[in-house]
Scaffold this motif. Structure first.
Motif, PDB file in Angstrom:
ATOM      1  N   ALA A  37      36.492  46.149  32.632  1.00  7.34           N
ATOM      2  CA  ALA A  37      37.005  47.458  33.054  1.00  7.34           C
ATOM      3  C   ALA A  37      38.297  47.326  33.863  1.00  7.34           C
ATOM      4  O   ALA A  37      38.791  48.317  34.402  1.00  7.34           O
ATOM      5  CB  ALA A  37      35.940  48.200  33.840  1.00  7.34           C
ATOM      6  N   ASN A  38      38.847  46.113  33.932  1.00  3.53           N
ATOM      7  CA  ASN A  38      40.201  45.961  34.495  1.00  3.53           C
ATOM      8  C   ASN A  38      41.238  46.555  33.546  1.00  3.53           C
ATOM      9  O   ASN A  38      42.337  46.902  33.957  1.00  3.53           O
ATOM     10  CB  ASN A  38      40.515  44.480  34.801  1.00  3.53           C
ATOM     11  N   ALA A  39      40.906  46.632  32.271  1.00  4.19           N
ATOM     12  CA  ALA A  39      41.815  47.213  31.282  1.00  4.19           C
ATOM     13  C   ALA A  39      41.912  48.717  31.503  1.00  4.19           C
ATOM     14  O   ALA A  39      40.954  49.359  31.923  1.00  4.19           O
ATOM     15  CB  ALA A  39      41.301  46.936  29.876  1.00  4.19           C
ATOM     16  N   GLY A  40      43.075  49.257  31.206  1.00  3.94           N
ATOM     17  CA  GLY A  40      43.244  50.704  31.240  1.00  3.94           C
ATOM     18  C   GLY A  40      44.058  51.077  30.017  1.00  3.94           C
ATOM     19  O   GLY A  40      45.266  50.898  30.011  1.00  3.94           O
ATOM     20  N   THR A 128      44.084  41.877  42.541  1.00  2.00           N
ATOM     21  CA  THR A 128      43.239  42.160  41.370  1.00  2.00           C
ATOM     22  C   THR A 128      42.933  43.651  41.302  1.00  2.00           C
ATOM     23  O   THR A 128      43.234  44.406  42.225  1.00  2.00           O
ATOM     24  CB  THR A 128      41.887  41.409  41.445  1.00  2.00           C
ATOM     25  N   THR A 129      42.288  44.025  40.208  1.00  2.00           N
ATOM     26  CA  THR A 129      41.913  45.434  40.043  1.00  2.00           C
ATOM     27  C   THR A 129      40.604  45.761  40.782  1.00  2.00           C
ATOM     28  O   THR A 129      40.146  46.892  40.725  1.00  2.00           O
ATOM     29  CB  THR A 129      41.727  45.773  38.555  1.00  2.00           C
ATOM     30  N   HIS A 130      39.991  44.756  41.403  1.00  2.00           N
ATOM     31  CA  HIS A 130      38.718  44.947  42.119  1.00  2.00           C
ATOM     32  C   HIS A 130      37.625  45.469  41.188  1.00  2.00           C
ATOM     33  O   HIS A 130      36.786  46.261  41.606  1.00  2.00           O
ATOM     34  CB  HIS A 130      38.894  45.868  43.334  1.00  2.00           C
ATOM     35  N   GLY A 222      42.908  43.401  22.105  1.00  2.00           N
ATOM     36  CA  GLY A 222      43.055  42.589  23.304  1.00  2.00           C
ATOM     37  C   GLY A 222      43.229  43.462  24.536  1.00  2.00           C
ATOM     38  O   GLY A 222      43.656  44.612  24.452  1.00  2.00           O
ATOM     39  N   ALA A 223      42.868  42.899  25.664  1.00  2.00           N
ATOM     40  CA  ALA A 223      43.158  43.551  26.944  1.00  2.00           C
ATOM     41  C   ALA A 223      44.043  42.604  27.747  1.00  2.00           C
ATOM     42  O   ALA A 223      44.137  41.423  27.445  1.00  2.00           O
ATOM     43  CB  ALA A 223      41.865  43.844  27.702  1.00  2.00           C
ATOM     44  N   GLN A 224      44.726  43.145  28.733  1.00  2.87           N
ATOM     45  CA  GLN A 224      45.706  42.393  29.525  1.00  2.87           C
ATOM     46  C   GLN A 224      46.812  41.833  28.608  1.00  2.87           C
ATOM     47  O   GLN A 224      47.006  42.339  27.520  1.00  2.87           O
ATOM     48  CB  GLN A 224      45.044  41.280  30.346  1.00  2.87           C
ATOM     49  N   LEU A 227      50.731  36.743  29.596  1.00  2.33           N
ATOM     50  CA  LEU A 227      51.190  36.155  30.866  1.00  2.33           C
ATOM     51  C   LEU A 227      50.143  36.289  31.964  1.00  2.33           C
ATOM     52  O   LEU A 227      50.312  35.771  33.067  1.00  2.33           O
ATOM     53  CB  LEU A 227      52.527  36.781  31.287  1.00  2.33           C
ATOM     54  N   LEU A 228      49.021  36.981  31.621  1.00  2.00           N
ATOM     55  CA  LEU A 228      47.875  37.046  32.534  1.00  2.00           C
ATOM     56  C   LEU A 228      46.745  36.140  32.051  1.00  2.00           C
ATOM     57  O   LEU A 228      45.646  36.152  32.600  1.00  2.00           O
ATOM     58  CB  LEU A 228      47.365  38.492  32.653  1.00  2.00           C
ATOM     59  N   ASP A 229      46.998  35.337  31.020  1.00  5.00           N
ATOM     60  CA  ASP A 229      45.971  34.450  30.467  1.00  5.00           C
ATOM     61  C   ASP A 229      45.549  33.423  31.515  1.00  5.00           C
ATOM     62  O   ASP A 229      46.386  32.868  32.227  1.00  5.00           O
ATOM     63  CB  ASP A 229      46.539  33.734  29.239  1.00  5.00           C
ATOM     64  N   VAL A 238      46.784  35.693  37.605  1.00  4.40           N
ATOM     65  CA  VAL A 238      46.345  35.949  36.235  1.00  4.40           C
ATOM     66  C   VAL A 238      44.983  36.624  36.289  1.00  4.40           C
ATOM     67  O   VAL A 238      44.399  36.766  37.360  1.00  4.40           O
ATOM     68  CB  VAL A 238      46.209  34.611  35.451  1.00  4.40           C
ATOM     69  N   THR A 239      44.469  36.986  35.131  1.00 10.41           N
ATOM     70  CA  THR A 239      43.091  37.457  35.069  1.00 10.41           C
ATOM     71  C   THR A 239      42.212  36.264  34.685  1.00 10.41           C
ATOM     72  O   THR A 239      42.716  35.146  34.539  1.00 10.41           O
ATOM     73  CB  THR A 239      42.956  38.662  34.114  1.00 10.41           C
ATOM     74  N   SER A 240      40.922  36.470  34.527  1.00  8.71           N
ATOM     75  CA  SER A 240      40.025  35.315  34.377  1.00  8.71           C
ATOM     76  C   SER A 240      39.546  35.103  32.947  1.00  8.71           C
ATOM     77  O   SER A 240      38.522  34.461  32.740  1.00  8.71           O
ATOM     78  CB  SER A 240      38.832  35.471  35.325  1.00  8.71           C
ATOM     79  N   VAL A 273      51.648  44.758  37.247  1.00  6.11           N
ATOM     80  CA  VAL A 273      50.892  45.303  38.390  1.00  6.11           C
ATOM     81  C   VAL A 273      50.267  44.132  39.116  1.00  6.11           C
ATOM     82  O   VAL A 273      49.813  43.191  38.484  1.00  6.11           O
ATOM     83  CB  VAL A 273      49.728  46.230  37.958  1.00  6.11           C
ATOM     84  N   GLY A 274      50.211  44.190  40.427  1.00  4.09           N
ATOM     85  CA  GLY A 274      49.633  43.080  41.184  1.00  4.09           C
ATOM     86  C   GLY A 274      50.718  42.075  41.537  1.00  4.09           C
ATOM     87  O   GLY A 274      51.888  42.232  41.166  1.00  4.09           O
ATOM     88  N   ALA A 275      50.301  41.018  42.242  1.00  2.00           N
ATOM     89  CA  ALA A 275      51.271  40.047  42.757  1.00  2.00           C
ATOM     90  C   ALA A 275      51.637  39.012  41.701  1.00  2.00           C
ATOM     91  O   ALA A 275      51.058  38.974  40.632  1.00  2.00           O
ATOM     92  CB  ALA A 275      50.678  39.363  43.988  1.00  2.00           C
TER      93      ALA A 275
HETATM   94  P1  IMO Z   1      45.493  46.297  30.319  1.00  2.00           P
HETATM   95  O1  IMO Z   1      44.427  45.934  29.327  1.00  2.00           O
HETATM   96  C1  IMO Z   1      47.915  45.201  33.749  1.00  2.00           C
HETATM   97  C2  IMO Z   1      46.193  42.287  36.541  1.00  2.00           C
HETATM   98  C3  IMO Z   1      45.870  42.763  37.938  1.00  2.00           C
HETATM   99  C4  IMO Z   1      46.082  41.487  38.729  1.00  2.00           C
HETATM  100  C5  IMO Z   1      45.563  40.420  37.784  1.00  2.00           C
HETATM  101  C6  IMO Z   1      44.126  39.991  38.060  1.00  2.00           C
HETATM  102  O2  IMO Z   1      45.529  47.738  30.669  1.00  2.00           O
HETATM  103  O3  IMO Z   1      46.815  45.768  29.887  1.00  2.00           O
HETATM  104  P2  IMO Z   1      41.772  41.164  37.576  1.00  2.00           P
HETATM  105  O4  IMO Z   1      41.216  42.451  38.105  1.00  2.00           O
HETATM  106  O5  IMO Z   1      41.876  41.096  36.093  1.00  2.00           O
HETATM  107  O6  IMO Z   1      41.098  39.959  38.137  1.00  2.00           O
HETATM  108  O7  IMO Z   1      43.289  41.125  38.172  1.00  2.00           O
HETATM  109  O8  IMO Z   1      45.637  40.965  36.480  1.00  2.00           O
HETATM  110  N1  IMO Z   1      45.574  43.071  35.454  1.00  2.00           N
HETATM  111  C7  IMO Z   1      46.253  43.925  34.667  1.00  2.00           C
HETATM  112  N2  IMO Z   1      47.535  44.332  34.706  1.00  2.00           N
HETATM  113  N3  IMO Z   1      47.111  45.650  32.773  1.00  2.00           N
HETATM  114  C8  IMO Z   1      45.824  45.250  32.707  1.00  2.00           C
HETATM  115  O9  IMO Z   1      45.023  45.560  31.683  1.00  2.00           O
HETATM  116  C9  IMO Z   1      45.328  44.372  33.706  1.00  2.00           C
HETATM  117  N4  IMO Z   1      44.139  43.801  33.946  1.00  2.00           N
HETATM  118  C10 IMO Z   1      44.306  42.995  35.008  1.00  2.00           C
HETATM  119  O10 IMO Z   1      46.747  43.786  38.339  1.00  2.00           O
HETATM  120  O11 IMO Z   1      47.457  41.248  38.905  1.00  2.00           O
END
Ligand code: IMO
Ligand code: MG
Length: 428
Positions: A37-40, A128-130, A222-224, A227-229, A238-240, A273-275
């Motif tokens: 649910a971090n995806a939007g 993170t998106t918490h 895909g979500a994220q 570059l967040l891999d 990155v995300t996890s 979004v995020g650092a």
């Molecule tokens: P969609 O699918 C943009 C970013 C968060 C944070 C980092 C880690 O809409 O593209 P997390 O909560 O995943 O542990 O956060 O990843 N992040 C996203 N940034 N779009 C998203 O999803 C994201 N999902 C996570 O902002 O920097």
């Protein structure tokens, strides 16, 4: 066999939801394979803006089977709310949704642990998106997770939950000095969501494989972004999960050799979004203009997105990671008013020109973008539906992206509405 993977090539928010929705009308099945649910994913359905977090964006298209695959981390409370929300917007959720038994559950204690961790990181917080994503994947890999399938045998689930909660409360209270979570409350919450979600549970990998084998069109959403891999992104910011096309096989049980075309989605500029480092981040007035024109506010957290220019160095890196030969450029219309559009074509690192994306984060922090300035078209593209309806300079912008990235532009999106699309090449 026809399987199309749609992945983000930047730091997320590239418009994957809209693009998935576009292809979903030609698909028999839409599968989420990672993230949670971090995806939007924002989609305009019949004039209404709907934001999907866990449900595949194809759920708004009648007849498409939607699958939440085993690689997803699923917050059951959030999903029940999301199902109610999309239903209240006239979208059917019933037989069209299947949830894999192996998808791991995001539990309230994962969110509590994440909040404590982020606070403890202080100035080094990831931002993170918490949504409990990191701690849930941690538990999966340390073999302490609970899966959606566990919800079906609730007595056994309760036993496991009780043991886990007592360990989590040790971590929360003794390590972080945070408030403990309450076992009774969580048990009640899980009992309630199990009643709603258990009917959707299924053993999905075989279903996905047989759909592909029988010639159905299967879409992997895909979500994220690349570059967040977790492995190849700007770690630790990155995300996890594995956000590249490589995540499809472990996230769905489909063999890697069956994955057909991979389409990479890129905004005509870049946001984050995020650092974490962002070489082409712009601070100028023009950048805030873009943020405004592009309505660049996080769909999940409501945070303003950082905005900057298209980064071809980063894009080429992402394309290489997923084997992408076709890209989809979104939000082209956001650039409509600019007389000049900078595109980053190389970096300098400590005074030396480089054209590769540094994997070392400290090096990435030091790079300076080298820009090529492309002429803007200064006219409204939002009504274009064919290549002939796009201004010549906009076509030249896309052409230059093709030359620099080595990939073909299959589709350009020129607005939020689902039909605001120019399709140059049919991928599905
Ligand atoms: P969609 O699918 C943009 C970013 C968060 C944070 C980092 C880690 O809409 O593209 P997390 O909560 O995943 O542990 O956060 O990843 N992040 C996203 N940034 N779009 C998203 O999803 C994201 N999902 C996570 O902002 O920097
Ligand atoms: Mg998003």
């Amino acid at each position: 066999m026809s399987a199309l993977v749609i992945v983000g090539t930047q730091w997320g928010d590239e418009g994957k939801g809209k693009i998935t929705n576009f292809y979903a009308s030609r698909a028999n099945m839409v599968v989420r394979f990672q993230g949670g649910a971090n995806a939007g994913h924002t989609v305009n359905v019949a004039g209404r803006k709907i934001v999907f977090h866990l449900l595949p964006s194809g759920v708004s298209v009648p007849n498409a089977k939607c699958i939440i695959g085993p690689g997803v981390v699923l917050d059951p409370i959030a999903l029940v709310e999301e199902i109610e929300y999309v239903r209240s917007n006239g979208i059917e959720v019933g037989d069209n949704l299947l949830i894999d038994i192996g998808a791991h559950l995001v539990m309230p204690y994962h969110k509590a642990v994440e909040a404590a961790e982020e606070q403890a990181r202080g100035g080094d917080a990831i931002g993170t998106t918490h949504r409990g994503i990191g701690p849930t994947y941690v538990d999966r890999y340390s073999r302490e997770g609970l899966t959606c399938g566990d919800l079906a045998a609730f007595d056994r689930f309760q036993e496991k939950l009780s043991a886990i909660v007592s360990r989590k409360n040790d971590v929360l209270t003794k390590l972080y000095g945070a408030e403990p979570v309450d076992l009774g409350t969580i048990t009640e919450q899980m009992k309630a969501v199990a009643e709603v979600l258990v009917p959707y549970l299924s053993d999905t990998p075989a279903l996905i494989r047989s759909a592909i084998a029988s010639g159905d069109n299967v879409l992997f959403e895909g979500a994220q972004g690349a570059l967040l891999d977790i492995g190849f992104g700007t770690y630790p910011f990155v995300t996890s999960s594995n956000t590249t096309a490589a995540g499809v096989a472990p996230g769905t049980g489909v063999p890697p050799t069956w994955i057909g075309e991979v389409a990479g989605v890129a905004k005509a500029y870049t946001t984050r979004v995020g650092a974490g480092p962002f070489p082409t981040e712009a601070t100028s007035e023009q950048a805030s203009l873009i943020c405004e024109r592009g309505a660049e506010v996080g769909a999940t957290t409501g945070r303003p997105r950082r905005c900057g220019w298209l980064d071809i160095v980063a894009l080429r890196y992402s394309l290489a990671l997923s084997g992408i030969e076709r890209i989809i450029i979104t939000k082209l219309d956001v650039l409509d008013t600019l007389p000049v559009i900078p595109v980053c074509v190389a970096y300098t690192l400590d005074g030396v020109n480089i054209d590769t994306f540094p994997r070392d984060i400290d090096a990435l922090r030091r790079v300076q973008p080298v820009y090529e300035e492309l002429p803007g078209w200064e006219s409204d593209t939002s009504g274009a539906r064919t290549s002939a309806e796009l201004p010549e300079k906009a076509l030249a912008y896309l052409k230059r992206i093709e030359e620099l990235s080595g990939a073909r532009v299959a589709v350009a999106s020129v607005g939020a509405d689902s039909d605001a699309i120019v399709e140059f090449e049919q991928l599905l």
